[in-house]
Scaffold this motif. Sequence first.
Motif, PDB file in Angstrom:
ATOM      1  N   ASP A  85       0.802  -1.222   0.000  1.00 12.48           N
ATOM      2  CA  ASP A  85       0.000   0.000   0.000  1.00 12.48           C
ATOM      3  C   ASP A  85       0.832   1.269   0.000  1.00 12.48           C
ATOM      4  N   LYS A  86       2.130   1.172   0.236  1.00  9.20           N
ATOM      5  CA  LYS A  86       2.983   2.365   0.278  1.00  9.20           C
ATOM      6  C   LYS A  86       4.176   2.185  -0.646  1.00  9.20           C
ATOM      7  N   VAL A  87       3.933   2.331  -1.925  1.00  8.51           N
ATOM      8  CA  VAL A  87       4.993   2.211  -2.924  1.00  8.51           C
ATOM      9  C   VAL A  87       5.571   3.596  -3.161  1.00  8.51           C
ATOM     10  N   LYS A  88       6.898   3.691  -3.042  1.00 10.95           N
ATOM     11  CA  LYS A  88       7.569   4.974  -3.280  1.00 10.95           C
ATOM     12  C   LYS A  88       7.614   5.279  -4.768  1.00 10.95           C
ATOM     13  N   LYS A  89       7.588   6.561  -5.088  1.00 11.63           N
ATOM     14  CA  LYS A  89       7.782   6.986  -6.474  1.00 11.63           C
ATOM     15  C   LYS A  89       9.180   6.576  -6.915  1.00 11.63           C
ATOM     16  N   PRO A  90       9.358   6.308  -8.210  1.00 11.93           N
ATOM     17  CA  PRO A  90      10.686   5.900  -8.690  1.00 11.93           C
ATOM     18  C   PRO A  90      11.799   6.881  -8.295  1.00 11.93           C
ATOM     19  N   GLU A  91      11.503   8.175  -8.321  1.00  8.96           N
ATOM     20  CA  GLU A  91      12.534   9.164  -7.965  1.00  8.96           C
ATOM     21  C   GLU A  91      13.026   8.971  -6.535  1.00  8.96           C
ATOM     22  N   LEU A  92      12.138   8.563  -5.638  1.00 11.38           N
ATOM     23  CA  LEU A  92      12.516   8.380  -4.229  1.00 11.38           C
ATOM     24  C   LEU A  92      13.177   7.035  -3.972  1.00 11.38           C
ATOM     25  N   SER A  93      12.808   6.014  -4.724  1.00  9.70           N
ATOM     26  CA  SER A  93      13.395   4.696  -4.486  1.00  9.70           C
ATOM     27  C   SER A  93      14.731   4.510  -5.203  1.00  9.70           C
ATOM     28  N   HIS A  94      15.029   5.341  -6.191  1.00  7.98           N
ATOM     29  CA  HIS A  94      16.259   5.180  -6.964  1.00  7.98           C
ATOM     30  C   HIS A  94      17.369   6.157  -6.578  1.00  7.98           C
ATOM     31  N   ARG A  95      16.999   7.221  -5.908  1.00  4.80           N
ATOM     32  CA  ARG A  95      18.015   8.243  -5.577  1.00  4.80           C
ATOM     33  C   ARG A  95      17.911   8.631  -4.113  1.00  4.80           C
ATOM     34  N   ARG A  96      19.035   8.907  -3.547  1.00  9.24           N
ATOM     35  CA  ARG A  96      19.122   9.484  -2.211  1.00  9.24           C
ATOM     36  C   ARG A  96      19.904  10.783  -2.387  1.00  9.24           C
ATOM     37  N   GLY A  97      19.169  11.884  -2.345  1.00  7.16           N
ATOM     38  CA  GLY A  97      19.791  13.171  -2.653  1.00  7.16           C
ATOM     39  C   GLY A  97      20.198  13.188  -4.111  1.00  7.16           C
ATOM     40  N   ASP A  98      21.453  13.492  -4.375  1.00  5.33           N
ATOM     41  CA  ASP A  98      21.968  13.505  -5.751  1.00  5.33           C
ATOM     42  C   ASP A  98      22.608  12.181  -6.144  1.00  5.33           C
ATOM     43  N   LEU A 131      -0.211   3.770 -11.514  1.00  2.00           N
ATOM     44  CA  LEU A 131       0.942   3.886 -12.389  1.00  2.00           C
ATOM     45  C   LEU A 131       1.812   5.028 -11.889  1.00  2.00           C
ATOM     46  N   LEU A 132       3.069   4.725 -11.540  1.00  2.00           N
ATOM     47  CA  LEU A 132       4.010   5.732 -11.046  1.00  2.00           C
ATOM     48  C   LEU A 132       5.161   5.826 -12.042  1.00  2.00           C
ATOM     49  N   LEU A 133       5.116   6.822 -12.899  1.00  2.00           N
ATOM     50  CA  LEU A 133       6.149   6.979 -13.926  1.00  2.00           C
ATOM     51  C   LEU A 133       7.248   7.912 -13.437  1.00  2.00           C
ATOM     52  N   ALA A 134       8.478   7.550 -13.750  1.00  2.00           N
ATOM     53  CA  ALA A 134       9.630   8.380 -13.382  1.00  2.00           C
ATOM     54  C   ALA A 134       9.636   9.646 -14.227  1.00  2.00           C
ATOM     55  N   SER A 135      10.124  10.715 -13.642  1.00  2.00           N
ATOM     56  CA  SER A 135      10.188  11.996 -14.366  1.00  2.00           C
ATOM     57  C   SER A 135      11.610  12.539 -14.379  1.00  2.00           C
TER      58      SER A 135
END
Length: 178
Positions: free
Chosen positions: A60-73, A117-121
């Motif tokens: 029920d709590k899937v992170k957006k791709p931007e949050l799951s793939h990056r930590r800061g920069d 659907l959570l698409l990366a931006s």
Amino acid sequence: RPGGAAEAGAGGRVRDGEATPKGAPLVGGDDRPLPVIGRGDRVDVHPQLGWRLLDYRTGDKVKKPELSHRRGDRWIDLQLPLYALLAPGLGVDGSLADGRLALGYLALPASAEPETLLLASWEPEQLEDAYSAARQVVRAIRAGQLFELGDDPPRDPQIAAIAGLGLLGAEADEEDEA
């Protein structure tokens, strides 16, 4: 955000599930690149929206791709950016550059809520940074520096075993000691 079913109702369709690409693109590591081998959970195509390379995520709590793939920069997961390299071998005739390819998650909640659907931006510069990080990984592998556990050791038992956790002589996890 609408899910895959909503796009399908608007003319989109699932083209493949668990598709294995033809060929293996190479990720450079100077003069000794490594092949990228893998498969995405789902390939969708829509006449107006283009292609979607999707990974299923449950809960029920899937992170957006931007949050799951990056930590800061810093890139901490390269899965979705590497999917883009697999796209030509899957018969995808769109690209991130032309806007005819999107990468993301299809979140399948445990509850009765509809899929999301959570698409990366990511911007092109961010994706180039991801490919630079992938090249650094290739160089580290070639140099025998296979992995660094970091501050958040893996919880998945198979990954933990590969990392040497839970094996004889390894430090026991606090939960295992209880």
